[in-house]
Design a protein around this motif. Sequence first.
Motif, PDB file in Angstrom:
ATOM      1  N   MET A   1       0.851  -1.167   0.000  1.00 48.90           N
ATOM      2  CA  MET A   1       0.000   0.000   0.000  1.00 48.90           C
ATOM      3  C   MET A   1       0.903   1.238   0.000  1.00 48.90           C
ATOM      4  O   MET A   1       1.898   1.305   0.708  1.00 48.90           O
ATOM      5  CB  MET A   1      -0.915  -0.036   1.235  1.00 48.90           C
ATOM      6  N   LYS A   2       0.523   2.233  -0.764  1.00 50.56           N
ATOM      7  CA  LYS A   2       1.254   3.504  -0.845  1.00 50.56           C
ATOM      8  C   LYS A   2       0.570   4.506   0.079  1.00 50.56           C
ATOM      9  O   LYS A   2      -0.619   4.792  -0.072  1.00 50.56           O
ATOM     10  CB  LYS A   2       1.250   4.000  -2.292  1.00 50.56           C
ATOM     11  N   ILE A   3       1.333   5.031   1.047  1.00 52.07           N
ATOM     12  CA  ILE A   3       0.789   5.940   2.052  1.00 52.07           C
ATOM     13  C   ILE A   3       1.473   7.293   1.937  1.00 52.07           C
ATOM     14  O   ILE A   3       2.701   7.380   1.885  1.00 52.07           O
ATOM     15  CB  ILE A   3       0.987   5.371   3.469  1.00 52.07           C
ATOM     16  N   LEU A   4       0.664   8.323   1.913  1.00 54.91           N
ATOM     17  CA  LEU A   4       1.137   9.695   1.931  1.00 54.91           C
ATOM     18  C   LEU A   4       0.864  10.246   3.323  1.00 54.91           C
ATOM     19  O   LEU A   4      -0.277  10.229   3.788  1.00 54.91           O
ATOM     20  CB  LEU A   4       0.401  10.527   0.882  1.00 54.91           C
ATOM     21  N   ALA A   5       1.915  10.708   4.011  1.00 53.55           N
ATOM     22  CA  ALA A   5       1.780  11.219   5.369  1.00 53.55           C
ATOM     23  C   ALA A   5       2.316  12.643   5.428  1.00 53.55           C
ATOM     24  O   ALA A   5       3.381  12.932   4.872  1.00 53.55           O
ATOM     25  CB  ALA A   5       2.547  10.330   6.349  1.00 53.55           C
ATOM     26  N   PHE A   6       1.562  13.518   6.071  1.00 54.48           N
ATOM     27  CA  PHE A   6       2.048  14.878   6.255  1.00 54.48           C
ATOM     28  C   PHE A   6       1.289  15.566   7.377  1.00 54.48           C
ATOM     29  O   PHE A   6       0.210  15.152   7.773  1.00 54.48           O
ATOM     30  CB  PHE A   6       1.955  15.702   4.957  1.00 54.48           C
ATOM     31  N   ALA A   7       1.921  16.619   7.876  1.00 54.71           N
ATOM     32  CA  ALA A   7       1.301  17.455   8.898  1.00 54.71           C
ATOM     33  C   ALA A   7       0.750  18.699   8.233  1.00 54.71           C
ATOM     34  O   ALA A   7       1.355  19.227   7.294  1.00 54.71           O
ATOM     35  CB  ALA A   7       2.324  17.837   9.960  1.00 54.71           C
ATOM     36  N   GLY A   8      -0.363  19.179   8.721  1.00 57.90           N
ATOM     37  CA  GLY A   8      -0.948  20.419   8.230  1.00 57.90           C
ATOM     38  C   GLY A   8      -0.311  21.605   8.912  1.00 57.90           C
ATOM     39  O   GLY A   8      -0.992  22.427   9.512  1.00 57.90           O
ATOM     40  N   SER A   9       1.019  21.684   8.819  1.00 65.32           N
ATOM     41  CA  SER A   9       1.788  22.720   9.497  1.00 65.32           C
ATOM     42  C   SER A   9       3.067  22.980   8.722  1.00 65.32           C
ATOM     43  O   SER A   9       3.608  22.064   8.095  1.00 65.32           O
ATOM     44  CB  SER A   9       2.145  22.248  10.909  1.00 65.32           C
ATOM     45  N   ASN A  10       3.568  24.203   8.787  1.00 65.70           N
ATOM     46  CA  ASN A  10       4.860  24.497   8.193  1.00 65.70           C
ATOM     47  C   ASN A  10       5.920  24.777   9.255  1.00 65.70           C
ATOM     48  O   ASN A  10       7.012  25.221   8.943  1.00 65.70           O
ATOM     49  CB  ASN A  10       4.759  25.670   7.207  1.00 65.70           C
ATOM     50  N   SER A  11       5.621  24.489  10.498  1.00 65.93           N
ATOM     51  CA  SER A  11       6.566  24.695  11.589  1.00 65.93           C
ATOM     52  C   SER A  11       7.722  23.706  11.487  1.00 65.93           C
ATOM     53  O   SER A  11       7.508  22.507  11.258  1.00 65.93           O
ATOM     54  CB  SER A  11       5.857  24.516  12.931  1.00 65.93           C
ATOM     55  N   GLY A  12       8.923  24.199  11.702  1.00 63.49           N
ATOM     56  CA  GLY A  12      10.095  23.331  11.709  1.00 63.49           C
ATOM     57  C   GLY A  12      10.135  22.398  12.904  1.00 63.49           C
ATOM     58  O   GLY A  12      10.872  21.411  12.899  1.00 63.49           O
ATOM     59  N   VAL A  13       9.356  22.679  13.931  1.00 64.45           N
ATOM     60  CA  VAL A  13       9.294  21.838  15.128  1.00 64.45           C
ATOM     61  C   VAL A  13       7.857  21.366  15.361  1.00 64.45           C
ATOM     62  O   VAL A  13       7.419  21.209  16.501  1.00 64.45           O
ATOM     63  CB  VAL A  13       9.848  22.570  16.377  1.00 64.45           C
ATOM     64  N   ALA A  64      -0.571  15.392  -7.391  1.00 63.44           N
ATOM     65  CA  ALA A  64      -0.014  14.138  -7.923  1.00 63.44           C
ATOM     66  C   ALA A  64       0.404  13.199  -6.791  1.00 63.44           C
ATOM     67  O   ALA A  64       0.249  11.972  -6.907  1.00 63.44           O
ATOM     68  CB  ALA A  64       1.163  14.430  -8.842  1.00 63.44           C
ATOM     69  N   LYS A  65       0.915  13.759  -5.699  1.00 63.33           N
ATOM     70  CA  LYS A  65       1.276  12.935  -4.534  1.00 63.33           C
ATOM     71  C   LYS A  65       0.014  12.286  -3.951  1.00 63.33           C
ATOM     72  O   LYS A  65       0.020  11.107  -3.603  1.00 63.33           O
ATOM     73  CB  LYS A  65       1.974  13.777  -3.461  1.00 63.33           C
ATOM     74  N   ILE A  66      -1.057  13.068  -3.853  1.00 59.34           N
ATOM     75  CA  ILE A  66      -2.330  12.515  -3.371  1.00 59.34           C
ATOM     76  C   ILE A  66      -2.795  11.406  -4.302  1.00 59.34           C
ATOM     77  O   ILE A  66      -3.146  10.311  -3.858  1.00 59.34           O
ATOM     78  CB  ILE A  66      -3.400  13.623  -3.255  1.00 59.34           C
ATOM     79  N   ASP A  67      -2.776  11.685  -5.605  1.00 55.62           N
ATOM     80  CA  ASP A  67      -3.271  10.723  -6.581  1.00 55.62           C
ATOM     81  C   ASP A  67      -2.464   9.427  -6.597  1.00 55.62           C
ATOM     82  O   ASP A  67      -3.002   8.363  -6.901  1.00 55.62           O
ATOM     83  CB  ASP A  67      -3.294  11.340  -7.982  1.00 55.62           C
ATOM     84  N   GLY A  68      -1.191   9.524  -6.243  1.00 59.82           N
ATOM     85  CA  GLY A  68      -0.335   8.342  -6.238  1.00 59.82           C
ATOM     86  C   GLY A  68      -0.412   7.522  -4.965  1.00 59.82           C
ATOM     87  O   GLY A  68       0.285   6.521  -4.817  1.00 59.82           O
ATOM     88  N   SER A  69      -1.265   7.927  -4.045  1.00 54.66           N
ATOM     89  CA  SER A  69      -1.361   7.214  -2.767  1.00 54.66           C
ATOM     90  C   SER A  69      -2.653   6.409  -2.680  1.00 54.66           C
ATOM     91  O   SER A  69      -3.610   6.646  -3.410  1.00 54.66           O
ATOM     92  CB  SER A  69      -1.309   8.216  -1.607  1.00 54.66           C
ATOM     93  N   ASP A  70      -2.633   5.454  -1.754  1.00 50.95           N
ATOM     94  CA  ASP A  70      -3.831   4.675  -1.429  1.00 50.95           C
ATOM     95  C   ASP A  70      -4.485   5.205  -0.154  1.00 50.95           C
ATOM     96  O   ASP A  70      -5.690   5.100   0.026  1.00 50.95           O
ATOM     97  CB  ASP A  70      -3.472   3.206  -1.218  1.00 50.95           C
ATOM     98  N   LEU A  71      -3.662   5.748   0.734  1.00 56.74           N
ATOM     99  CA  LEU A  71      -4.102   6.202   2.051  1.00 56.74           C
ATOM    100  C   LEU A  71      -3.352   7.486   2.390  1.00 56.74           C
ATOM    101  O   LEU A  71      -2.157   7.601   2.105  1.00 56.74           O
ATOM    102  CB  LEU A  71      -3.786   5.129   3.104  1.00 56.74           C
ATOM    103  N   ILE A  72      -4.054   8.402   3.027  1.00 54.85           N
ATOM    104  CA  ILE A  72      -3.439   9.640   3.501  1.00 54.85           C
ATOM    105  C   ILE A  72      -3.487   9.654   5.030  1.00 54.85           C
ATOM    106  O   ILE A  72      -4.553   9.474   5.621  1.00 54.85           O
ATOM    107  CB  ILE A  72      -4.166  10.886   2.951  1.00 54.85           C
ATOM    108  N   LEU A  73      -2.330   9.842   5.643  1.00 53.76           N
ATOM    109  CA  LEU A  73      -2.231  10.091   7.076  1.00 53.76           C
ATOM    110  C   LEU A  73      -1.992  11.588   7.223  1.00 53.76           C
ATOM    111  O   LEU A  73      -0.994  12.108   6.720  1.00 53.76           O
ATOM    112  CB  LEU A  73      -1.064   9.335   7.705  1.00 53.76           C
ATOM    113  N   LEU A  74      -2.892  12.272   7.879  1.00 56.94           N
ATOM    114  CA  LEU A  74      -2.816  13.724   7.981  1.00 56.94           C
ATOM    115  C   LEU A  74      -3.039  14.147   9.427  1.00 56.94           C
ATOM    116  O   LEU A  74      -4.066  13.812  10.018  1.00 56.94           O
ATOM    117  CB  LEU A  74      -3.874  14.368   7.068  1.00 56.94           C
ATOM    118  N   SER A  75      -2.061  14.854   9.981  1.00 55.62           N
ATOM    119  CA  SER A  75      -2.186  15.395  11.329  1.00 55.62           C
ATOM    120  C   SER A  75      -2.229  16.910  11.224  1.00 55.62           C
ATOM    121  O   SER A  75      -1.261  17.552  10.814  1.00 55.62           O
ATOM    122  CB  SER A  75      -1.017  14.943  12.208  1.00 55.62           C
ATOM    123  N   LEU A  76      -3.369  17.473  11.578  1.00 54.53           N
ATOM    124  CA  LEU A  76      -3.611  18.899  11.410  1.00 54.53           C
ATOM    125  C   LEU A  76      -3.217  19.716  12.628  1.00 54.53           C
ATOM    126  O   LEU A  76      -3.612  19.387  13.747  1.00 54.53           O
ATOM    127  CB  LEU A  76      -5.089  19.148  11.112  1.00 54.53           C
TER     128      LEU A  76
END
Length: 178
Positions: A1-13, A64-76
């Motif tokens: 499975m292809k998983i795209l993971a990201f935080a809804g933040s631009n903070s370096g920490v 394209a990253k979204i389209d290439g994934s099966d699942l999105i892990l998103l922490s807002l």
Amino acid sequence: MKILAFAGSNSGVSINKQLVTFASSFFNEDDVEILDLNDYDMPIYKNEREIENGIPQLAHDFAAKIDGSDLILLSLAENNGAYSTAFKNVYDWVSRIKGRKTFGDKTVFLMAASPGRRGGASVLDIASKRFPFDGATVLETFSLPSFYETFDAEKGIVDQEKLDELKKKIEIVKSNFA
């Protein structure tokens, strides 16, 4: 499975990047890509900008990253009870791409962490209600309150009850793809 993971933040920490990175470690048999919103820094969305310059290539790249994934892990991240500006801007630009739903009809495991006791409850509520209109199937949500007491940078979630809750929800997500 292809998983795209990201935080809804631009903070370096970002505590939300720490949470989503930790959660993604439970998908060690899958292909996980962790994105940084800082790599998708675009001008603040404005209709006139879109008319004059079109949609930035970075918005197409993110889609394209979204389209290439099966699942999105998103922490807002929750800023003043809603999405961070960095996330909202990427969301706005991707939503302007003709012929697509922002989340591309993908399954999403939605999370939030905050230093306070509510654990990003407001942003989770907003996103859980809004994202399905934009092509997301929100399969599960997870909130980690009191981040600095419940999370350790090396160990991950140290509150056993919250760790067990996360693991249970991850198993539900995984079973959806079995």
